[in-house]
Structures are given as structure tokens and as C-alpha cells.
Design a protein around this motif. Structure first.
Motif, PDB file in Angstrom:
ATOM      1  N   ASN A   1      34.224 -21.500  22.857  1.00 45.16           N
ATOM      2  CA  ASN A   1      34.200 -21.077  24.254  1.00 45.16           C
ATOM      3  C   ASN A   1      35.474 -20.329  24.633  1.00 45.16           C
ATOM      4  O   ASN A   1      35.428 -19.381  25.426  1.00 45.16           O
ATOM      5  CB  ASN A   1      33.991 -22.288  25.161  1.00 45.16           C
ATOM      6  CG  ASN A   1      32.545 -22.742  25.208  1.00 45.16           C
ATOM      7  OD1 ASN A   1      31.764 -22.233  26.007  1.00 45.16           O
ATOM      8  ND2 ASN A   1      32.181 -23.675  24.337  1.00 45.16           N
ATOM      9  N   LEU A   2      36.607 -20.735  24.084  1.00 45.87           N
ATOM     10  CA  LEU A   2      37.841 -19.999  24.346  1.00 45.87           C
ATOM     11  C   LEU A   2      37.758 -18.586  23.785  1.00 45.87           C
ATOM     12  O   LEU A   2      38.257 -17.620  24.381  1.00 45.87           O
ATOM     13  CB  LEU A   2      39.037 -20.742  23.748  1.00 45.87           C
ATOM     14  CG  LEU A   2      39.485 -22.010  24.484  1.00 45.87           C
ATOM     15  CD1 LEU A   2      40.622 -22.687  23.727  1.00 45.87           C
ATOM     16  CD2 LEU A   2      39.923 -21.698  25.916  1.00 45.87           C
ATOM     17  N   ARG A   3      37.125 -18.437  22.630  1.00 45.17           N
ATOM     18  CA  ARG A   3      36.992 -17.106  22.035  1.00 45.17           C
ATOM     19  C   ARG A   3      36.130 -16.211  22.929  1.00 45.17           C
ATOM     20  O   ARG A   3      36.445 -15.028  23.137  1.00 45.17           O
ATOM     21  CB  ARG A   3      36.396 -17.221  20.630  1.00 45.17           C
ATOM     22  CG  ARG A   3      36.380 -15.906  19.847  1.00 45.17           C
ATOM     23  CD  ARG A   3      36.077 -16.120  18.376  1.00 45.17           C
ATOM     24  NE  ARG A   3      37.176 -16.824  17.695  1.00 45.17           N
ATOM     25  CZ  ARG A   3      37.153 -18.103  17.319  1.00 45.17           C
ATOM     26  NH1 ARG A   3      36.071 -18.842  17.553  1.00 45.17           N
ATOM     27  NH2 ARG A   3      38.187 -18.655  16.710  1.00 45.17           N
TER      28      ARG A   3
ATOM     29  N   GLY B   1      36.493 -11.208  26.817  1.00 46.29           N
ATOM     30  CA  GLY B   1      35.898 -10.558  27.981  1.00 46.29           C
ATOM     31  C   GLY B   1      35.160 -11.485  28.911  1.00 46.29           C
ATOM     32  O   GLY B   1      34.684 -11.054  29.965  1.00 46.29           O
ATOM     33  N   GLY B   2      35.052 -12.773  28.574  1.00 49.35           N
ATOM     34  CA  GLY B   2      34.287 -13.686  29.411  1.00 49.35           C
ATOM     35  C   GLY B   2      35.094 -14.386  30.482  1.00 49.35           C
ATOM     36  O   GLY B   2      34.537 -15.135  31.289  1.00 49.35           O
TER      37      GLY B   2
ATOM     38  N   GLY C   1      45.117  -8.129  31.078  1.00 51.82           N
ATOM     39  CA  GLY C   1      44.703  -8.911  29.922  1.00 51.82           C
ATOM     40  C   GLY C   1      45.702  -9.957  29.478  1.00 51.82           C
ATOM     41  O   GLY C   1      45.586 -10.501  28.363  1.00 51.82           O
ATOM     42  N   TYR C   2      46.674 -10.291  30.361  1.00 53.97           N
ATOM     43  CA  TYR C   2      47.716 -11.250  29.968  1.00 53.97           C
ATOM     44  C   TYR C   2      47.108 -12.606  29.616  1.00 53.97           C
ATOM     45  O   TYR C   2      47.470 -13.215  28.602  1.00 53.97           O
ATOM     46  CB  TYR C   2      48.725 -11.399  31.105  1.00 53.97           C
ATOM     47  CG  TYR C   2      49.805 -12.435  30.852  1.00 53.97           C
ATOM     48  CD1 TYR C   2      50.992 -12.086  30.212  1.00 53.97           C
ATOM     49  CD2 TYR C   2      49.631 -13.763  31.236  1.00 53.97           C
ATOM     50  CE1 TYR C   2      51.974 -13.028  29.971  1.00 53.97           C
ATOM     51  CE2 TYR C   2      50.616 -14.716  30.993  1.00 53.97           C
ATOM     52  CZ  TYR C   2      51.782 -14.346  30.367  1.00 53.97           C
ATOM     53  OH  TYR C   2      52.755 -15.297  30.124  1.00 53.97           O
ATOM     54  N   PHE C   3      46.198 -13.109  30.438  1.00 55.16           N
ATOM     55  CA  PHE C   3      45.675 -14.457  30.218  1.00 55.16           C
ATOM     56  C   PHE C   3      44.714 -14.503  29.028  1.00 55.16           C
ATOM     57  O   PHE C   3      44.642 -15.527  28.333  1.00 55.16           O
ATOM     58  CB  PHE C   3      45.017 -14.980  31.501  1.00 55.16           C
ATOM     59  CG  PHE C   3      46.013 -15.405  32.547  1.00 55.16           C
ATOM     60  CD1 PHE C   3      46.556 -16.671  32.521  1.00 55.16           C
ATOM     61  CD2 PHE C   3      46.445 -14.517  33.512  1.00 55.16           C
ATOM     62  CE1 PHE C   3      47.488 -17.065  33.470  1.00 55.16           C
ATOM     63  CE2 PHE C   3      47.374 -14.890  34.464  1.00 55.16           C
ATOM     64  CZ  PHE C   3      47.910 -16.174  34.454  1.00 55.16           C
ATOM     65  N   GLU C   4      43.992 -13.424  28.782  1.00 54.06           N
ATOM     66  CA  GLU C   4      43.150 -13.381  27.590  1.00 54.06           C
ATOM     67  C   GLU C   4      44.027 -13.445  26.327  1.00 54.06           C
ATOM     68  O   GLU C   4      43.697 -14.166  25.369  1.00 54.06           O
ATOM     69  CB  GLU C   4      42.318 -12.106  27.575  1.00 54.06           C
ATOM     70  CG  GLU C   4      41.175 -12.091  28.585  1.00 54.06           C
ATOM     71  CD  GLU C   4      41.599 -11.596  29.966  1.00 54.06           C
ATOM     72  OE1 GLU C   4      40.717 -11.344  30.797  1.00 54.06           O
ATOM     73  OE2 GLU C   4      42.832 -11.470  30.213  1.00 54.06           O
ATOM     74  N   GLN C   5      45.146 -12.708  26.346  1.00 57.06           N
ATOM     75  CA  GLN C   5      46.052 -12.751  25.199  1.00 57.06           C
ATOM     76  C   GLN C   5      46.701 -14.117  25.067  1.00 57.06           C
ATOM     77  O   GLN C   5      46.919 -14.609  23.945  1.00 57.06           O
ATOM     78  CB  GLN C   5      47.124 -11.662  25.337  1.00 57.06           C
ATOM     79  CG  GLN C   5      48.059 -11.543  24.149  1.00 57.06           C
ATOM     80  CD  GLN C   5      47.334 -11.223  22.836  1.00 57.06           C
ATOM     81  OE1 GLN C   5      46.239 -10.647  22.848  1.00 57.06           O
ATOM     82  NE2 GLN C   5      47.916 -11.606  21.716  1.00 57.06           N
TER      83      GLN C   5
END
Length: 797
Positions: A198-200, A205-206, A271-275
Motif C-alpha cells: 500500500n505504501l508503494r 501517485g496514490g 513530491g516531497y512526501f512520496e519520496q
């Protein structure tokens, strides 16, 4: 948590539990103890913080003259050296090289329902303040509620009854923790897979950035309100140490938050939090996975074997030595401190007590859309709205459903928003929104109760419109048809209650004890005590058959309760906020239906001992002081201080080995003793019974008596944040207490004499004679007790 920390940091001090483990205590020598003290409790290893309205130069001069220089000289003269001749220095705190520890299991003698599992991911080091704040916000966004995406995925996967996440900070290498409670059979095996899948998806993009923005807003509110349940000085000192302990240049880094939040808002769309998800979780090279597996067995077997081996190796003179050492220990415990030692302590006298703090006024405004308690407390740009609905329209046997209603409101969808959308709105626009029941009592008449259903909400001044609209939408438009989400919430409450019985059983024991003699205690049991727990277990055991009935009952209760003619509003904020609140629909504009139904059964004495999965006991003994015509004055609070911190401290904690003990009494009659994490039961009840004789003979020196008075008044005068002050003033209003009566109580405290305290021994003796007792605790301790108690295996009945 201990096993997870040990797995993450196998080569550093963090592999140890900070307070030590009981099994290791007999191996500790006095010489080791002294050496560790000399190494670490040193002036050159200390941190001092100053806070308040003070002259910093004068305070620093005072500290230098009275503390720093003398202690430095003493420690220099008493310097100890290691085997190589080097001065003893603190053990260095070193960083742990990255490790991956998967599949760690620990068998534990405990009840099956305590099965749990945890994942831990090291974030970085304490100096990376912005990164740590960002992870904290991210965890709230993806795991902070039942509708947060990762928590919802874990619940839907059926791994456990509950899932939680939190940040373990204030350590050299902070780490994120995710844990499952009420673990299903294959929950631990699937845990990391479900988390990382789920983290992936979120990283690719989710991730709904509005969720993160809402959590950022919530974090900003918390920092502005700064209501951490302790004084500001203590909270700020602890925050400072989170960075200062590990870097002298970071002494104030954890006191600042504006720059971090500004950066994170700007980085949100980049995209900071995705990274961050990728770096901290998916690509982690420093993580651990732990499962606690409940097993049957005797938790004391290890200790019994150790004692048997020790006894077998002892000669007759060894038994004599042990008896002599224990007798010497008892003498040391019972001897009062020497007067010359006590004289070294700084003291305040009664003459040092100033005037009572001036409190902001409040008054009932009757020409508002609904009757309104208007408070004038300063709020730092925050508005508080508490809605108090009468519970008279609810029958006694319906009260457990009132608690269920409070648990699920805000966690279900409405006519306008899904549960997920509503969760994001509340997080982003409100500081808090909670629903619960509360009982207010009359000081003179035990049967005069004011039961309320409370809708508690707050918001920054710029969000006052939502402060009116969102709670109104939830109260009037909630769709109760999603039975599966209701069940999730109820399972989580069941687990939370069971852990509370085992970890803070004194609170449960005192609450249940009150149901033996107070009508208010009877109501509280139905709403949240053992009575509600039994209701909850039965409800969950037959959920499929009863779910439709629960849905219908909740909808009916909401219809009956939420009406303007059953409402008193409490509002705190600026005049502009007050006007905007009403303009946005602060009133519900509906009239309720139904007659007064609530009839409270008479209290019944039961004297129960509830077996719960713990190694210790929590005991409570008490009664209603008003039954003996014992008037309430401020002297009762001074007596509580003396009994708690002298008699009970020495008898139950020092001699008896309990972690804590105390005596409490309230204006509304409740008089009770309690013990906390107590290895004994019969001995503790005997010590409770001896309290009246101790108080009857109480003859303190003048300075000792003044100490009790000063500390009692200091507790009474403790500054409150706006939220706490408003809630206390609301309670005074519903309980019929005036500001003048508070001042009278304070004056009575200041004027309390030892003779007055001795006069309170009689009512305490009569309360003890009633022998109303409630216990939560360990099976072996309870079953070995000679007390006449009805033993109940609470979790398995």
C-alpha cells in the motif's frame, strides 16, 4: 515496543528497556549502581532550563553561587577513576549501524487477546528536524484515523482488530512504529507485505495530497494551542532536550515550527512526501519486524527456580544475614529524615502565598439562539465550541448506545460527504472534534445529576464557519448504515478497554467502586465502565444478528438528542468569531421529540475483584463522605495531600512495593483510596484501614504543615490553558458551583490547621468501616487474598 527497539538497536544502549527489567534487578550490585551514578549524575553531564517571568541575570548568578560552583567543587574532589586510572565519564551514546531484523518473535505468558505485532523504521538522526516533523505528519495522514488509507487497508485486510502508528522521537535515531493489536492468526505474517504494497501505491501517485495538507493544518493547530497536558515550562524543556541532548547547537531547534511547516507546504506539490515514503519505508536498510506470541505458562516460574537455587546454596548464617538486612531496610524505611537534612531543603511558607489568580469571567447569555455560556478567556486565535445536550430523553438501558453513538460520530459518512472526505475536512479545518457523555453532580444531593452528551470542537479563527457547519452536519446527517465500520470502531474500543484494565486498572477500580454507593457512578458504569465493557463484548459476539438493530438505535438516538431545546452551548473566542459562528448555523434549528426517560437505579454494593492479564493489582476502597454528614471544605484537599504523600507513600509504595498510591476526595462526596501496580492486596487494604488512625495522630512540625498547605494551594492555582479553563468553568456551572465558592475553598486550604486534619479522621474511619472495595489485577494475588470479594474473570466470563 521493547522488543522492537532492541531489534533496531542491538549494539547500543537503546537495546535496553530504560527502566530496567525485573529479572535483571537481582544481578545488579550496589557498587555498579554507585558507579553508574558517578558516571552520569554529574554537573558536566547536566542540562538546565529556565522558564517564566524572571530576571535571567539574577537567576544565573543565584545558580552559580548556590549550585553550580559548590557542586562542581564537590564533584571535582570526589572524582572517581576507572581501572586504567582515567576519570569516570558517561558511557558514550553511539549510533547504530543499519540492521534488518525480520521475523523476530517473543513468547509471552499473557492472554490470547494481547497478541500484537510491530514494524519499526529508523528515520535518520535527531538533527534532521524537518524530516522528523514530516514523517510525523505523514504517519497522521496515512494512519491517523480509520479512514486514513494505510489504516483502512490494514483493517480491510483482516490482520487485526486495530492498527496504529506513531513516531518514537527524542532519541538519537528516531524511528516510525506501526503496530497491530488484537492480532489474527496470520496477521503478523502478512503485516509487512500489506504495509509495503500500500505504501508503494501511495508513493507511485496514490497519495492524496489533501490528506497530508489536512494533517499539516492539524499539526499547526496543536503547536499554536500548545496544550500538552503539562505546564509550558516542562513541555518546552522536554522539546528542547529532543535536539539539545545530541547536539549543543540544536538546543532550540525543536522549539521552532513555522519554518518547517512553511517548507513542507511548499514541498507538498513537489513530491516531497512520496519520496519520503520511498526513503523511510520502501528503501529502508534499517528496519525490524516483531511479533508477540501469547503462550500459557507460569510467569513466576523463572523467579521461583532462581529463589529455590539460591536457598539451596545458603548456609544457616546466610539466612540470619538476610533477615538482619531486611530488618535494617525496614528501619531505614520507617525512620523519619533527620531534621538537619530536612533543613537543607528550600521551602515556601504560607506567608508566601499570594492572592488568588484572577480568572476570566463567564456568564450565561439567554438572548442567543440557544442558551450560551460565554467565556472571556484568551485563546491565541482559537475558538472553542462545546455543545451540551441533555441525556434525560434516554432510558437507562440505552446509555451504552449513547457511548457507541459518541464513538462512531465523525467516523461515518453523511448525506453530503463520504467518511474519508469528512475525515479530511475535520482534520484540515478543525483543531478537534470529539463526542462523549459526561455526568455532572450536585455537591449536596447525590441523586441530582445533570447527564450530558458533549460535542467538543475547536478551530482557528479563520475556520469558525466550519466550526459551526461540520459538527452540525455530523449530528444531523450521519448515515449509520455502514455496520462494518461501526464494528471496527467497537473492536478498537474493546481492545483499548482491556489494555486499560491491565495497565491503568486503578482508574477502572475507582470508577467501578463508585457504582456501589453513588448514583453518578451507576450511570458512568453504563456509559464507560465494566457495565459498558460487558455490553460491548456481548454486542460484538452477536454482531451479525444485532447490527441492523444497532444502526436503527443510533439513528433514533441522534434524532432524540440533537435538538436546540435540549442544548446549552459553551463558546470561547472573539466577539467577531461569536457572531460568525451563529451566522454559519451554530444552532441546529430543530426541536427534539420524546419525554424524560432516564431513571437511575439505586447503587448496589458488590465488592468485586476482576481478574485481568497483569502481574500486579490495582485496589480501591471508598464511600460517599456525605453519608456521614461530613461537610466539604478546603481542609479535605490538604488531608488528601498529607495522606497521599506521607502515609500512603511510605506504607503502600516504600514498604509495600506498589508503584503508586493515593487518597482522593471530591466536593461531590466521593472519598477513596487507591493503589497502582501493586504486588499486594490484603496488606494494602490493611494499610488503607490504618489511614484514619494515622491522621487522628497527625502532629506535624509547623514547617511541615505549611508545606502541605502551600503544595495544596499550588495545585489548586495551577494555570490552565484556555481549553482546560473553559471545561472546568463549564463543570462548575453544571454542578452549581460559583467562582466565589472556589475562592472560599482556597481560603479554607490556606487556613487549614493540623487540628482540622485530625478532625477528618472520623469520616475516613467510617468510610473504611463500610468496606466497599473493588480490585483489578493478577489472578494469583486475587485468589490468594483473604478479602471477601466476588472474583470475576472479566475478559473470559
Amino acid at each position: 515496543y521493547d522488543e522492537l527497539q532492541a531489534a533496531l538497536f542491538p549494539d547500543t544502549a537503546y537495546r535496553f528497556e530504560s527502566g530496567g527489567t525485573p529479572r535483571a534487578i537481582p544481578d545488579l550490585t550496589y557498587e555498579q549502581f554507585l558507579e553508574e551514578h558517578r558516571r552520569h549524575y554529574r554537573l558536566d553531564n547536566s542540562y538546565l532550563t529556565l522558564y517564566g517571568d524572571l530576571d535571567a541575570d539574577a537567576m544565573l548568578a543565584f545558580l552559580d553561587e548556590r549550585y553550580l560552583s559548590p557542586v562542581a567543587d564537590e564533584q571535582a574532589a570526589a572524582t572517581s577513576f576507572d581501572a586504567e586510572g582515567a576519570p569516570l565519564a558517561p558511557h558514550p551514546l553511539e549510533k547504530q549501524a543499519p540492521v534488518v531484523a525480520l521475523g523476530v518473535t517473543r513468547n509471552m505468558v499473557t492472554a490470547p487477546e494481547n497478541a500484537c505485532a510491530g514494524l519499526g523504521y529508523v528515520i535518520g538522526d535527531a538533527g534532521e528536524r524537518t524530516r522528523i516533523v514530516a514523517v510525523d505528519i505523514l504517519l497522521d495522514a496515512i494512519m491517523g484515523s480509520n479512514e486514513a488509507p494505510l489504516k483502512r487497508a490494514l483493517l480491510d485486510a483482516g490482520l487485526a482488530a486495530d492498527a496504529q502508528a506513531f513516531l518514537a522521537d527524542s532519541v538519537l535515531q528516531p524511528f516510525a512504529v506501526m503496530q497491530l493489536r488484537g492480532l489474527e492468526d496470520d496477521g503478523a505474517a502478512r503485516f509487512r507485505t500489506v504495509v509495503e504494497e500500500n505504501l508503494r501505491a501511495l508513493a507511485d501517485g496514490g497519495l492524496d495530497r489533501t490528506l497530508v495538507e489536512a494533517s499539516l493544518s492539524r499539526a499547526e493547530f496543536v503547536m499554536r494551542e500548545r496544550d500538552f497536558g503539562m505546564s509550558d515550562g516542562v513541555a518546552l524543556a522536554m522539546s528542547a532536550l529532543a535536539g539539545w541532548l545530541y547536539d549543543d547547537d540544536a538546543a532550540t531547534s525543536y522549539l521552532k515550527y513555522e519554518d518547517d511547516f512553511a517548507f513542507l507546504r511548499s514541498a507538498l506539490e513537489e513530491g516531497y512526501f512520496e519520496q519520503l515514503i520511498r526513503e523511510v519505508f520502501l528503501e529502508s536498510t534499517h528496519l525490524a519486524e516483531v511479533e508477540i506470541v501469547p503462550v500459557d505458562g507460569d510467569e513466576d516460574a523463572y523467579e521461583e527456580a532462581r529463589l529455590s537455587a539460591a536457598e539451596a546454596s545458603m548456609a544457616p548464617e546466610d539466612f540470619v544475614r538476610v533477615a538482619d538486612e531486611e530488618a535494617a531496610l525496614r528501619r531505614l524505611q520507617e525512620e523519619p529524615d533527620a531534621p538537619e537534612a530536612l533543613a537543607t531543603l528550600p521551602r515556601l511558607s504560607v506567608a508566601d502565598i499570594g492572592a488568588a489568580p484572577v480568572e476570566p469571567p463567564y456568564a450565561l447569555v439567554k438572548d442567543a439562539p440557544v442558551p450560551t455560556l460565554r467565556h472571556d478567556a484568551p485563546t491565541r486565535g482559537i475558538a472553542y465550541a462545546y455543545r451540551y445536550f441533555d441525556l434525560d430523553r434516554v432510558a437507562f438501558d440505552e446509555l451504552p448506545y449513547v457511548t457507541v453513538l459518541g464513538l462512531v460520530l465523525g467516523k461515518l459518512g453523511t448525506a453530503r460527504h463520504t467518511a474519508s472526505e469528512l475525515d479530511t475536512l475535520v482534520n484540515g479545518k478543525l483543531g478537534n472534534l470529539t463526542f462523549f457523555a459526561e455526568i455532572y453532580e450536585d455537591a449536596a444531593d447525590p441523586s441530582a445529576l445533570a447527564p450530558k452528551f458533549v460535542v467538543s470542537s475547536s478551530a482557528l479563527t479563520e475556520n469558525v464557519r466550519e466550526l459551526a457547519e461540520l459538527p452540525r452536519e455530523i449530528m444531523l446527517e450521519t448515515d449509520f448504515s455502514d455496520a462494518s465500520k461501526i464494528k471496527d470502531v467497537l473492536q478498537q474500543r474493546r481492545i483499548g478497554m482491556e489494555q486499560g484494565f491491565a495497565n491503568a486498572g486503578h482508574a477502572s477500580a475507582m470508577a467501578h467502586l463508585a457504582s456501589y454507593y453513588l448514583p453518578a457512578g451507576v450511570v458512568r458504569e453504563q456509559l464507560g465502565g465494566v457495565g459498558f465493557y460487558r455490553f460491548l463484548k456481548k454486542l460484538l459476539a452477536s454482531w451479525d444478528e444485532r447490527a441492523d438493530d444497532v444502526v436503527a438505535r443510533l439513528a433514533d438516538l441522534a434524532q432524540r438528542l440533537f435538538a436546540d431545546d435540549a442544548l446549552i452551548l459553551s463558546f470561547t473566542g472573539s466577539d467577531e468569531d461569536y457572531e460568525r459562528f451563529w451566522a454559519a448555523g451554530g444552532a441546529l434549528e430543530r426541536t427534539g421529540t420524546g419525554e424524560a426517560l432516564l431513571e437511575v437505579p439505586a447503587p448496589v454494593k458488590r465488592n468485586e475483584a476482576f481478574i485481568v492479564p497483569t502481574d500486579v493489582c490495582y485496589a480501591a476502597l471508598g464511600f460517599d463522605r456525605r453519608a456521614f454528614d461530613a461537610d466539604y471544605t478546603g481542609a479535605w484537599q490538604v488531608a488528601a495531600r498529607a495522606l497521599s504523600y506521607d502515609y500512603l507513600w511510605n506504607e503502600v509504595r516504600v514498604k509495600g512495593g506498589a508503584y503508586g498510591a493515593g487518597f482522593q476526595t471530591a466536593r461531590t462526596g466521593n472519598l477513596r483510596f487507591y493503589s497502582y501496580r501493586d504486588p499486594h492486596l490484603d496488606e494494602t487494604l490493611e494499610r488503607f484501614a490504618g489511614a484514619s488512625a494515622w491522621l487522628a495522630a497527625f502532629d506535624p512540625a509547623d514547617d511541615e504543615m505549611e508545606g502541605y498547605v502551600v503544595s495544596t494551594v499550588a495545585g489548586f492555582d495551577t494555570p490552565l490553558k484556555a481549553r482546560g479553563l473553559v471545561r472546568r468553568q463549564d463543570g462548575d456551572f453544571f454542578g452549581g458551583r460559583t467562582p466565589e465558592s472556589r475562592l472560599e475553598t482556597r481560603t479554607q486550604m490556606i487556613e487549614t490547621s493540623a487540628e482540622q486534619l485530625r478532625g477528618l479522621a472520623g469520616p475516613i474511619a467510617r468510610a473504611v468501616e463500610e468496606n466497599d472495595v473493588c480490585v483489578f489485577g493478577n489472578r494469583d494475588i486475587i485468589e490468594a487474598s483473604s478479602a471477601d470479594l466476588d472474583v470475576v474473570d472479566l475478559l473470559n466470563e
